[in-house]
Design a protein around this motif. Sequence first.
Motif, short mmCIF file in Angstrom:
data_model
loop_
_atom_site.label_atom_id
_atom_site.label_comp_id
_atom_site.label_asym_id
_atom_site.label_seq_id
_atom_site.Cartn_x
_atom_site.Cartn_y
_atom_site.Cartn_z
N HIS A 38 -72.07 -76.67 -133.71
CA HIS A 38 -71.70 -76.12 -132.40
C HIS A 38 -71.15 -74.72 -132.55
O HIS A 38 -70.64 -74.35 -133.62
N VAL A 39 -71.19 -73.97 -131.46
CA VAL A 39 -70.60 -72.64 -131.43
C VAL A 39 -69.87 -72.44 -130.10
O VAL A 39 -70.32 -72.93 -129.06
N ALA A 40 -68.74 -71.76 -130.16
CA ALA A 40 -67.99 -71.36 -128.97
C ALA A 40 -67.89 -69.84 -129.00
O ALA A 40 -67.57 -69.26 -130.05
N PHE A 41 -68.21 -69.19 -127.89
CA PHE A 41 -68.21 -67.74 -127.87
C PHE A 41 -67.79 -67.24 -126.50
O PHE A 41 -67.90 -67.94 -125.50
N LEU A 42 -67.27 -66.02 -126.49
CA LEU A 42 -66.83 -65.42 -125.24
C LEU A 42 -68.01 -65.06 -124.36
O LEU A 42 -69.03 -64.56 -124.85
N ASP A 43 -67.86 -65.34 -123.09
CA ASP A 43 -68.88 -64.96 -122.11
C ASP A 43 -68.95 -63.44 -122.07
O ASP A 43 -67.92 -62.77 -122.00
N LYS A 44 -70.13 -62.91 -122.10
CA LYS A 44 -70.32 -61.46 -122.06
C LYS A 44 -69.83 -60.87 -120.74
O LYS A 44 -69.35 -59.75 -120.69
N TRP A 45 -69.99 -61.62 -119.66
CA TRP A 45 -69.54 -61.19 -118.35
C TRP A 45 -68.65 -62.29 -117.74
O TRP A 45 -69.06 -63.01 -116.83
N PRO A 46 -67.42 -62.42 -118.22
CA PRO A 46 -66.56 -63.51 -117.75
C PRO A 46 -66.16 -63.34 -116.29
O PRO A 46 -65.94 -62.23 -115.83
N THR A 47 -66.08 -64.46 -115.60
CA THR A 47 -65.62 -64.45 -114.22
C THR A 47 -64.12 -64.69 -114.14
O THR A 47 -63.50 -64.42 -113.11
N VAL A 48 -63.53 -65.22 -115.22
CA VAL A 48 -62.09 -65.45 -115.31
C VAL A 48 -61.66 -65.19 -116.76
O VAL A 48 -62.47 -65.34 -117.69
N GLY A 50 -60.44 -65.87 -120.37
CA GLY A 50 -60.52 -67.05 -121.21
C GLY A 50 -61.80 -67.85 -121.07
O GLY A 50 -61.90 -68.95 -121.61
N LYS A 51 -62.78 -67.32 -120.35
CA LYS A 51 -64.03 -68.06 -120.18
C LYS A 51 -64.78 -68.08 -121.51
O LYS A 51 -65.17 -67.04 -122.05
N VAL A 52 -64.95 -69.28 -122.04
CA VAL A 52 -65.62 -69.48 -123.31
C VAL A 52 -66.83 -70.38 -123.08
O VAL A 52 -66.75 -71.39 -122.38
N LEU A 53 -67.95 -70.00 -123.67
CA LEU A 53 -69.16 -70.80 -123.61
C LEU A 53 -69.27 -71.62 -124.88
O LEU A 53 -68.96 -71.13 -125.97
N VAL A 54 -69.69 -72.86 -124.74
CA VAL A 54 -69.85 -73.76 -125.89
C VAL A 54 -71.26 -74.30 -125.85
O VAL A 54 -71.76 -74.69 -124.79
N MET A 76 -68.73 -83.08 -127.01
CA MET A 76 -67.61 -83.16 -126.08
C MET A 76 -66.27 -83.04 -126.81
O MET A 76 -65.32 -82.44 -126.28
N LEU A 77 -66.17 -83.57 -128.02
CA LEU A 77 -64.94 -83.40 -128.80
C LEU A 77 -64.74 -81.94 -129.19
O LEU A 77 -63.62 -81.43 -129.19
N PHE A 78 -65.84 -81.26 -129.50
CA PHE A 78 -65.77 -79.83 -129.79
C PHE A 78 -65.32 -79.06 -128.55
O PHE A 78 -64.46 -78.18 -128.63
N VAL A 79 -65.89 -79.39 -127.41
CA VAL A 79 -65.50 -78.75 -126.14
C VAL A 79 -64.01 -78.94 -125.90
O VAL A 79 -63.29 -78.00 -125.54
N ARG A 80 -63.52 -80.15 -126.14
CA ARG A 80 -62.09 -80.43 -125.93
C ARG A 80 -61.23 -79.58 -126.86
O ARG A 80 -60.21 -79.02 -126.44
N GLU A 81 -61.63 -79.49 -128.11
CA GLU A 81 -60.88 -78.69 -129.08
C GLU A 81 -60.80 -77.22 -128.63
O GLU A 81 -59.74 -76.60 -128.68
N ILE A 82 -61.91 -76.69 -128.18
CA ILE A 82 -61.94 -75.30 -127.71
C ILE A 82 -61.09 -75.14 -126.45
O ILE A 82 -60.32 -74.19 -126.33
N ALA A 83 -61.23 -76.07 -125.51
CA ALA A 83 -60.47 -75.99 -124.25
C ALA A 83 -58.97 -76.03 -124.52
O ALA A 83 -58.21 -75.27 -123.90
N LEU A 84 -58.53 -76.88 -125.43
CA LEU A 84 -57.10 -76.95 -125.75
C LEU A 84 -56.62 -75.64 -126.38
O LEU A 84 -55.52 -75.16 -126.08
N ALA A 85 -57.44 -75.03 -127.23
CA ALA A 85 -57.07 -73.75 -127.84
C ALA A 85 -57.00 -72.64 -126.79
O ALA A 85 -56.09 -71.82 -126.81
N VAL A 86 -57.96 -72.63 -125.87
CA VAL A 86 -57.96 -71.62 -124.80
C VAL A 86 -56.72 -71.79 -123.93
O VAL A 86 -56.10 -70.80 -123.53
N GLU A 87 -56.32 -73.02 -123.67
CA GLU A 87 -55.11 -73.25 -122.88
C GLU A 87 -53.88 -72.68 -123.57
O GLU A 87 -53.02 -72.09 -122.93
N VAL A 88 -53.79 -72.83 -124.89
CA VAL A 88 -52.65 -72.28 -125.63
C VAL A 88 -52.63 -70.76 -125.53
O VAL A 88 -51.59 -70.15 -125.30
#
Length: 107
Positions: A38-48, A50-54, A76-88
Motif C-alpha cells: 500500500h501507499v499513502a500520499f498527499l493529494d496534489k490538489w487537497p480540498t482540506v 491533511g488530505k491523504v490518498l491511500v 483498511m488497517l493501513f487506512v486506519r493507521e494513516i488516518a490516526l497519524a493524520v489526526e495526530v
Amino acid sequence: MDLEVYVERTRNGPCFVCAFLAGNPGYPHATVFEDADHVAFLDKWPTVPGKVLVAPKAHVEHVVRDLDEAAYGRLMLFVREIALAVEVVCGPERTYLYSLGRSGRSV
C-alpha cells in the motif's frame, strides 16, 4: 491549470496511482507512508488540510470486488493507521473516508 488538458488526461491518461508509483514525472506526489502492498500520499490538489490518498500498490479497478477479504482487511488497517497519524499531525474535528475512482488503465 489548463482545464481541457486536465479533463483529457483524467479520461484517457494512465491510472494516476500507477503512473505515480512507476515514477512518471508527470504524476508527482509526496509519499506519506508505504508498506509492501500500500501507499499513502498527499493529494496534489487537497480540498482540506491533511488530505491523504491511500491505495493498493497493485492496480485495482474495484477495491471491494477485486480484493479478497484478507487483502481488503489489510488495506483498511493501513487506512486506519494513516488516518490516526493524520489526526495526530493535523488535529481535525473529524475524519472522513471516501472512495473515488474511474475505469482506466494502468501504466
